[in-house]
Structures are given as C-alpha cells and as structure tokens.
Design an enzyme around this catalytic site. Sequence first.
Site, PDB file in Angstrom:
ATOM      1  N   HIS A 113       0.871  -1.186   0.000  1.00 57.46           N
ATOM      2  CA  HIS A 113       0.000   0.000   0.000  1.00 57.46           C
ATOM      3  C   HIS A 113       0.907   1.235   0.000  1.00 57.46           C
ATOM      4  O   HIS A 113       2.017   1.196   0.539  1.00 57.46           O
ATOM      5  CB  HIS A 113      -0.832  -0.053   1.287  1.00 57.46           C
ATOM      6  CG  HIS A 113      -1.902   0.975   1.408  1.00 57.46           C
ATOM      7  ND1 HIS A 113      -1.653   2.272   1.775  1.00 57.46           N
ATOM      8  CD2 HIS A 113      -3.243   0.895   1.223  1.00 57.46           C
ATOM      9  CE1 HIS A 113      -2.796   2.950   1.830  1.00 57.46           C
ATOM     10  NE2 HIS A 113      -3.779   2.129   1.490  1.00 57.46           N
ATOM     11  N   ASP A 152       3.313  -4.715   7.736  1.00 50.80           N
ATOM     12  CA  ASP A 152       2.095  -3.910   7.673  1.00 50.80           C
ATOM     13  C   ASP A 152       0.912  -4.855   7.864  1.00 50.80           C
ATOM     14  O   ASP A 152       0.528  -5.583   6.957  1.00 50.80           O
ATOM     15  CB  ASP A 152       2.036  -3.203   6.304  1.00 50.80           C
ATOM     16  CG  ASP A 152       0.745  -2.415   6.122  1.00 50.80           C
ATOM     17  OD1 ASP A 152      -0.112  -2.442   7.036  1.00 50.80           O
ATOM     18  OD2 ASP A 152       0.592  -1.774   5.060  1.00 50.80           O
ATOM     19  N   GLN A 183      -4.297  -5.262   6.970  1.00 52.47           N
ATOM     20  CA  GLN A 183      -5.303  -6.247   6.552  1.00 52.47           C
ATOM     21  C   GLN A 183      -5.096  -7.567   7.284  1.00 52.47           C
ATOM     22  O   GLN A 183      -6.069  -8.221   7.664  1.00 52.47           O
ATOM     23  CB  GLN A 183      -5.225  -6.491   5.031  1.00 52.47           C
ATOM     24  CG  GLN A 183      -5.406  -5.255   4.168  1.00 52.47           C
ATOM     25  CD  GLN A 183      -6.831  -4.701   4.180  1.00 52.47           C
ATOM     26  OE1 GLN A 183      -7.779  -5.371   4.579  1.00 52.47           O
ATOM     27  NE2 GLN A 183      -6.974  -3.458   3.766  1.00 52.47           N
ATOM     28  N   LYS A 208     -10.118  -0.612  10.396  1.00 48.57           N
ATOM     29  CA  LYS A 208     -10.347  -1.860   9.646  1.00 48.57           C
ATOM     30  C   LYS A 208     -10.628  -3.018  10.604  1.00 48.57           C
ATOM     31  O   LYS A 208     -11.124  -4.063  10.203  1.00 48.57           O
ATOM     32  CB  LYS A 208      -9.136  -2.185   8.765  1.00 48.57           C
ATOM     33  CG  LYS A 208      -8.890  -1.113   7.692  1.00 48.57           C
ATOM     34  CD  LYS A 208      -7.791  -1.523   6.761  1.00 48.57           C
ATOM     35  CE  LYS A 208      -7.094  -0.358   6.095  1.00 48.57           C
ATOM     36  NZ  LYS A 208      -7.849   0.274   5.016  1.00 48.57           N
ATOM     37  N   CYS A 218      -4.651   2.429  -3.721  1.00 47.31           N
ATOM     38  CA  CYS A 218      -3.398   2.928  -3.119  1.00 47.31           C
ATOM     39  C   CYS A 218      -2.256   1.937  -3.346  1.00 47.31           C
ATOM     40  O   CYS A 218      -1.461   1.669  -2.432  1.00 47.31           O
ATOM     41  CB  CYS A 218      -3.556   3.215  -1.630  1.00 47.31           C
ATOM     42  SG  CYS A 218      -4.677   4.558  -1.297  1.00 47.31           S
TER      43      CYS A 218
END
Length: 414
Positions: free
Chosen positions: A131, A208, A211, A234, A372
């Site tokens: 991202h 990261d 998600q 999220k 993104c």
Amino acid sequence: MSAELKQPVSGLDVAHVRAQFPILSREVNGKPLVYLDSAASAQKPEAVIEAVADVWRHSYANVHRGLHTLANEATEAFEASRGKMARFLGADHADQIVFTRGATEAINLVADSFGATLGEGDEIILSQMEHHSNIVPWHFLRERKGVVLKWAPVTDDGALDMDAFNALVTERTKLVAITHMSNVMGTISPIETIVQKAHAVGAAVLVDGSQGAVHMPVDVKALGCDFYVVTGHKLYGPNGAGALYAAGDWLDRLRPYQGGGEMIAEVREDGVVYADVPHKFEAGTPVIAEVIGLGAALDWMCGLDRIALMEHERQLMDRFEAGLAEFDGATIYGRTQDKGAITSFSLEGAHPHDLAQLMDKYGVAVRAGHHCAHPLMQRFGVPGTLRASFAAYNTESDVDAALEALRKAKSFLI
Ligand SMILES: Cc1ncc(COP(=O)(O)O)c(C=O)c1O
C-alpha cells in the site's frame, strides 16, 4: 476497566454478528445495503459505538496528567486498550505498543525513528504489492538519506516471488517492510521465512498488518518481526486510532518521532529528557475515545471464533469468485491458494469505476480504482480494478446480490 480480552464463542453465528451492526439495516438507493468494502474501512458494532459514546457521555477527560476522577478513569480505560492491543497481537508487554493515528502514522514513525539510524546506500526491501502507506515514507527516507529501495516482485498469480526476494537480501539490507496481507489481492506473505532471511543479515522487518490482523489471528512473537502496525478502523474500531508494536528494546533504542507534551519527562532551556516508552512516541493529546473504542473493538473481535471467521470469509470469497467465473472477460488478480478474503477483478470492456457506480444503484458497495497500490497496478498493467472484500457480517445473500448487481451493471455497459 479490565485489559483481559473476551474468550471466543465456538463457531460463528453470522445472523447474531450482523444484528450488532446498526448500519447494515439501512437501505442505499432504495435497496438493502450490501457492504463489500470492509478492506477500505469496516463497519462498527454496537459495542464499539457504545464504548465511544460512553466516553463522551460519562468519562471524558484528557489522559495521563490529570489528578481528578474523570482524568483517572479516562487514563485507566486508555491504558487498558494498550493492554488489549498487546494481547491481541501476542506481545509480551503493553509498553511495546505505541498508539498512532493509524497504520500510516505508525509506518511514518518507523521510517523517521528507525530511518534516523540509516545512511546513504543502506538498502530497504519493499514488495510490489505494498500500500502507498508502506511506500511513500520510504521514498521520503530515500530523498532525505540516500537509502536504496529494492522491490520484491509478485508472480502472475499474485504471490510474493520468494526466489527474487531472497536474491535481493544482502549485507546492505537494513530493513524489509512488507505487507502481511495484500489489500488488493488478499495474498498472505510468508513472514516467518522473510524474517529468518532478513535477520540472518542483521536487517529488521516491519510488517504492515492493516489487513492481516483483520483476517487472521496474529502472534507477533511467532512471526518474529521487529515492527507490526495495525489500523483501528479496519478492525471494526473507530478511525483515527491505530498502533505500532515494536519487539524487544527497539522503542528504547529509537529516538522519538514527534516532540510535544506527553512525551517528555523534563524540558529545560538547554534540553529535553524524554518520557519512558511507549509515551516517548506519543506526543500531544491522543485520540482518547477512539483508542478506548479500539479496545472495545478488540474485545468484540476476540469474542468471535477467529478460525470460524476465516472460514466464513473464505467461503464467501470462493462463492463470489465462482460466480465471477461465469462472466465472459472476467479476470481475477491474485489467485494464491491461502489468500485472505479479498477479490480484485476486472471485466473486459467495462471501466471499474463505471461498474462500481452502477452496482451502487443496487445498494452494493464495492471499491474501484488503484487501491493505493500503484506499483501493483503497474505490475499487472491495469489502471485499476474492482475490489470486493468480505467481513464477519457478510452473508451468502450479500454475495449473490453483488453478482446480480454486477450482471445488471455489465448489461448497461457491454
Ligand atoms: C495494507 C494497508 N496498509 C496501510 C493502509 C493504511 O491504513 P490507514 O489509512 O488507516 O493508515 C491500508 C489502508 O487501506 C492498507 O490496506
């Protein structure tokens, strides 16, 4: 307020889950809302809405410095969220958790504070499926310090090309910054293998988890990573609150990211003594109700059977992808076996934006665009894709309604 996370109930009662999300009972354009855009931001259960409202209504005050009851209550609830986040991620101590505005700020923090230890020619490995939040801060560092960015490619089916990755790791590698799960394709990165390879040359690994932490249980110690970032909105929590986990004594070793109140022990005319970690990294008044709401979201998530949840989301994605296979000219981007519940796709002859706008007329919310992730779009030679993402509250009838809306949208355009 206790920092203990709830114990999960076995199995997933989707109707019960759904009933906890007030927004899902509204209509959009005269049709029942079908929300398949949770990878952009998840909807919020009553428990989170109530937790935030309760702070505003009953126990709001600034945290940490107060000597009165409200300030103490707010501080206790705020710090309880830190404990919950530590447990959610499998960290040893709450002190390893820094609250941030989201994943973006957490990565910028590492790029700034860890980045300060790097010099010209030091290498950072990213992947093509990052991202922009896990790209642009490293470009800043490249501009500031002359570090070199190296790119691990993805294969045609959307997996990380591990042979190519391994070949990129050298004695000059100082950091690997990699997504746990692609927000475009659902691809899950083999973090343990990456960590082993990186640590063998003394490089750190930032994961990261924006998600990944939503779709699978996370154990940062088992992953072995140095940094792990999440973003609250999220995780069914409020926006404006996220977190950075840092392993071992990283937080002690790094210099603070921003300066201001809350992050100091003493300020003199000739210098500053920083507060202890993690407060050293939390300059200024934080988002208070949102962090407390994030704690409620983690409680809520941990009350679910996460394995049953993964299976549920997976079944919805499989059903959706099987439906897509019936469309002429449909391409799915990301076809790895164990991917998380996100489907990116296109239909030949129809622009993703047009399809998404037409689907919205039938109450179906999907995302269209570059998500993104420009380097990934370039990799596949497309300007953008449509993306359907699946969450705890989605049902088979959501999937069927989305496929039907897509069929109708297509018939307008092709
Ligand atoms: C994989 C990934 N990383 C980072 C982010 C950035 O999260 P935030 O905007 O909440 O900081 C997102 C959000 O879409 C994401 O999907």
